[in-house]
Design an enzyme around this catalytic site. Structure first.
Site, PDB file in Angstrom:
ATOM      1  N   GLU A  21     -15.919   3.297   3.824  1.00 36.63           N
ATOM      2  CA  GLU A  21     -14.570   3.580   3.355  1.00 36.63           C
ATOM      3  C   GLU A  21     -14.721   4.526   2.179  1.00 36.63           C
ATOM      4  O   GLU A  21     -15.763   4.550   1.527  1.00 36.63           O
ATOM      5  CB  GLU A  21     -13.874   2.286   2.901  1.00 36.63           C
ATOM      6  CG  GLU A  21     -13.545   1.373   4.054  1.00 36.63           C
ATOM      7  CD  GLU A  21     -12.826   0.089   3.619  1.00 36.63           C
ATOM      8  OE1 GLU A  21     -12.044   0.117   2.643  1.00 36.63           O
ATOM      9  OE2 GLU A  21     -13.054  -0.939   4.261  1.00 36.63           O
ATOM     10  N   ASP A  60     -13.644   6.610   6.217  1.00 38.13           N
ATOM     11  CA  ASP A  60     -12.295   6.068   6.369  1.00 38.13           C
ATOM     12  C   ASP A  60     -11.556   6.247   5.043  1.00 38.13           C
ATOM     13  O   ASP A  60     -11.844   5.568   4.061  1.00 38.13           O
ATOM     14  CB  ASP A  60     -12.421   4.577   6.753  1.00 38.13           C
ATOM     15  CG  ASP A  60     -11.079   3.872   6.901  1.00 38.13           C
ATOM     16  OD1 ASP A  60     -10.101   4.313   6.260  1.00 38.13           O
ATOM     17  OD2 ASP A  60     -11.018   2.868   7.624  1.00 38.13           O
ATOM     18  N   SER A  63     -10.783  -0.979   0.311  1.00 35.38           N
ATOM     19  CA  SER A  63      -9.430  -1.529   0.355  1.00 35.38           C
ATOM     20  C   SER A  63      -9.262  -2.825  -0.417  1.00 35.38           C
ATOM     21  O   SER A  63      -8.189  -3.098  -0.931  1.00 35.38           O
ATOM     22  CB  SER A  63      -9.019  -1.744   1.810  1.00 35.38           C
ATOM     23  OG  SER A  63      -9.936  -2.605   2.454  1.00 35.38           O
ATOM     24  N   HIS A  72     -13.833  -2.339   6.241  1.00 33.83           N
ATOM     25  CA  HIS A  72     -12.630  -2.973   6.783  1.00 33.83           C
ATOM     26  C   HIS A  72     -12.857  -3.597   8.173  1.00 33.83           C
ATOM     27  O   HIS A  72     -13.681  -3.122   8.950  1.00 33.83           O
ATOM     28  CB  HIS A  72     -11.561  -1.882   6.888  1.00 33.83           C
ATOM     29  CG  HIS A  72     -10.188  -2.366   7.170  1.00 33.83           C
ATOM     30  ND1 HIS A  72      -9.633  -2.297   8.425  1.00 33.83           N
ATOM     31  CD2 HIS A  72      -9.249  -2.915   6.363  1.00 33.83           C
ATOM     32  CE1 HIS A  72      -8.401  -2.769   8.383  1.00 33.83           C
ATOM     33  NE2 HIS A  72      -8.135  -3.150   7.145  1.00 33.83           N
ATOM     34  N   ASN A  83       0.829  -1.218   0.000  1.00 31.08           N
ATOM     35  CA  ASN A  83       0.000   0.000   0.000  1.00 31.08           C
ATOM     36  C   ASN A  83       0.858   1.260   0.000  1.00 31.08           C
ATOM     37  O   ASN A  83       0.357   2.359   0.233  1.00 31.08           O
ATOM     38  CB  ASN A  83      -0.913   0.017   1.225  1.00 31.08           C
ATOM     39  CG  ASN A  83      -1.837  -1.179   1.265  1.00 31.08           C
ATOM     40  OD1 ASN A  83      -2.403  -1.555   0.241  1.00 31.08           O
ATOM     41  ND2 ASN A  83      -1.979  -1.786   2.429  1.00 31.08           N
ATOM     42  N   HIS A 123      -7.226   4.547   2.045  1.00 31.89           N
ATOM     43  CA  HIS A 123      -6.655   4.351   0.704  1.00 31.89           C
ATOM     44  C   HIS A 123      -6.915   5.535  -0.215  1.00 31.89           C
ATOM     45  O   HIS A 123      -6.877   5.401  -1.437  1.00 31.89           O
ATOM     46  CB  HIS A 123      -7.206   3.066   0.077  1.00 31.89           C
ATOM     47  CG  HIS A 123      -6.788   1.838   0.821  1.00 31.89           C
ATOM     48  ND1 HIS A 123      -5.595   1.179   0.581  1.00 31.89           N
ATOM     49  CD2 HIS A 123      -7.385   1.171   1.837  1.00 31.89           C
ATOM     50  CE1 HIS A 123      -5.489   0.160   1.399  1.00 31.89           C
ATOM     51  NE2 HIS A 123      -6.561   0.134   2.177  1.00 31.89           N
ATOM     52  N   LYS A 151      -0.088   3.954   4.701  1.00 28.83           N
ATOM     53  CA  LYS A 151      -0.228   3.557   3.295  1.00 28.83           C
ATOM     54  C   LYS A 151       0.489   4.545   2.381  1.00 28.83           C
ATOM     55  O   LYS A 151       1.704   4.487   2.287  1.00 28.83           O
ATOM     56  CB  LYS A 151      -1.696   3.343   2.993  1.00 28.83           C
ATOM     57  CG  LYS A 151      -2.109   2.010   3.630  1.00 28.83           C
ATOM     58  CD  LYS A 151      -3.524   1.810   3.956  1.00 28.83           C
ATOM     59  CE  LYS A 151      -3.641   0.471   4.697  1.00 28.83           C
ATOM     60  NZ  LYS A 151      -4.926   0.282   5.332  1.00 28.83           N
TER      61      LYS A 151
HETATM   62  C1  PLP Z   1      -5.403  -0.454   6.373  1.00 26.78           C
HETATM   63  C2  PLP Z   1      -6.714   0.037   6.766  1.00 26.78           C
HETATM   64  C3  PLP Z   1      -6.949   0.455   8.076  1.00 26.78           C
HETATM   65  C4  PLP Z   1      -5.934   0.283   9.154  1.00 26.78           C
HETATM   66  O1  PLP Z   1      -4.912   1.218   9.046  1.00 26.78           O
HETATM   67  P1  PLP Z   1      -3.490   0.888   9.686  1.00 26.78           P
HETATM   68  O2  PLP Z   1      -2.846   2.213   9.812  1.00 26.78           O
HETATM   69  O3  PLP Z   1      -2.809  -0.042   8.747  1.00 26.78           O
HETATM   70  O4  PLP Z   1      -3.755   0.241  11.006  1.00 26.78           O
HETATM   71  C5  PLP Z   1      -8.166   1.013   8.372  1.00 26.78           C
HETATM   72  N1  PLP Z   1      -9.124   1.129   7.433  1.00 26.78           N
HETATM   73  C6  PLP Z   1      -8.940   0.716   6.174  1.00 26.78           C
HETATM   74  C7  PLP Z   1     -10.021   0.888   5.182  1.00 26.78           C
HETATM   75  C8  PLP Z   1      -7.730   0.138   5.803  1.00 26.78           C
HETATM   76  O5  PLP Z   1      -7.558  -0.301   4.570  1.00 26.78           O
END
Ligand code: PLP
Length: 383
Positions: A179, A208, A183, A118, A32, A211, A240
């Site tokens: 999201e 969220d 992801s 997620h 990522n 990404h 990421k």
């Molecule tokens: C990766 C991810 C997370 C977690 O983030 P980290 O910083 O890796 O703990 C949360 N939400 C989504 C949608 C993700 O893809």
């Protein structure tokens, strides 16, 4: 509990997971690290300088003695970048979701959550004890149908969720969680429609952007853009596109104060190491500036090459979802690609729904033309 038997069962289902170290010279197509900032000289330098000045660790949770001006500065810079009143750092995106969601929602709240959200969001919902209603992926018709007839939560006495606006009918509050860029699917949430529904049904919208930050929007601020309205909360991660570690949540000043007092993953965990924050500050500078623009251009150009050459009809994000279906078959294909030095991890349940195992391919700004064509050639052989 028979551990061995349980593991054998996972193996039989093609669901067994184990850790891998990639052999040298392997082309990584599932990271990522979309802008390849984890290896950027300025980001590494940021980590080194911060370590020299502040030490290797922060020594305690922030409310004890683990706070310093580096954290406050990074929060200020994130707020300036997103044009929001306040930001609060979390140790990771996972920490943010399992901390913020239970701080906002309780037994008297109803959460509407996209079916493909997620695991950290799912866990946050579970920890909150709120009534969680799952709507079909990106299906706004379904979401509205459910919003029109929300289930009745149990109305536990003494429950409280100040930031989720009260609804008629005695329901204390509604939270919609999505999201921004999904992801595992790589597709985009219809944010404009979600905003409208949140307005219409007096809900708080939690987005969220794990990404999306770094890659979408002006200066890489994400798909929500700058200065989102008051009923929207946004979260992003430094793990990421920033190539570092940690996460942030953006909102009002009073929300920040509330989360400092209520989010348990914030309160009860040692704060981020200076190295991660030094790296994130350097990455943020790059992402906001000219160099970030160039990296995004390279990223999207690589995305469109892969999309076109493989005829995938995706490419809305750097995440491609190549559906295989069967878990064992997916893992066999991943192994086979690795023999040709292409690494794409197979994704299986419970990360994705049963029968939808896939190769989740991601493209970065720094993949070379040679690497891309090696990927394309090898994928064409097996698909
Ligand atoms: C990766 C991810 C997370 C977690 O983030 P980290 O910083 O890796 O703990 C949360 N939400 C989504 C949608 C993700 O893809």
């Amino acid at each position: 509990m028979n551990f061995k038997k349980q593991l054998l069962q996972l193996q039989n289902q093609g669901a067994y997971r184990s850790l891998k170290i990639l052999p040298q010279g392997t082309f990584n197509f599932c990271s990522n690290d979309y802008l390849a900032l984890s290896h950027h000289s300025k980001v590494i330098e940021g980590a080194l300088q911060a370590t020299k000045k502040y030490g290797a660790g922060s020594g305690a949770a922030r409310l004890i003695s683990g706070n310093n001006d580096l954290m406050e500065r990074l929060e200020y810079e994130v707020s300036q970048w997103k044009q929001v009143e306040s930001s609060l750092l979390f140790n990771s995106g996972y920490h943010a979701n399992i901390g913020v969601i239970p701080a906002l929602a309780d037994e008297n709240t109803i959460i509407f959550s996209d079916e493909f959200n997620h695991a950290s969001i799912i866990d946050g919902c579970r920890l909150s004890k709120a009534k969680t209603v799952i709507y079909r992926h990106n299906d706004m018709g379904h979401l509205e149908e459910l919003l029109k007839n929300p289930p009745h939560p149990p109305f536990v006495k003494g429950g409280d969720s100040h930031f989720v606006p009260p609804l008629k009918k005695g329901v204390r509050g509604i939270l919609i969680i999505t999201e921004s860029v999904f992801s595992m699917e790589g597709d985009l949430a219809p944010l404009e429609d979600l905003k409208e529904l949140a307005e219409k049904y007096d809900a708080l919208l939690y987005v969220d952007e794990a990404h999306a930050v770094g890659m979408f929007g002006e200066n890489g601020v994400g798909r929500l853009g700058k200065n989102p309205s008051e009923n929207i909360l946004t979260m992003g991660t430094f793990g990421k596109a920033f190539g570092s570690y940690g996460a942030f949540v953006c909102g009002s000043d009073v929300l920040k104060k509330y989360l400092i007092n209520k989010a348990r993953s914030f309160i009860f965990s040692t704060s981020l190491p200076p190295s991660a924050m030094g790296a994130s500050r350097a990455a943020l500078k790059i992402i906001q500036g000219r160099e970030g623009e160039n990296l995004r251009e390279e990223l999207w150009s690589n995305v469109s090459v892969v999309n076109k050459e493989l005829g995938l009809d995706q490419g809305e994000s750097p995440i491609f979802s190549i559906k295989i279906g069967d878990a064992k078959k997916t893992m066999a294909l991943s192994e086979r690609l690795l023999k040709d030095k292409i690494y794409i991890q197979g994704i299986r349940p419970p990360t994705v729904p049963e029968g939808s195992s896939r190769l989740r391919l991601t493209v970065s700004a720094r993949h070379t033309v040679k690497e891309l064509f090696c990927l394309i050639k090898n994928l064409e052989k097996i698909l």
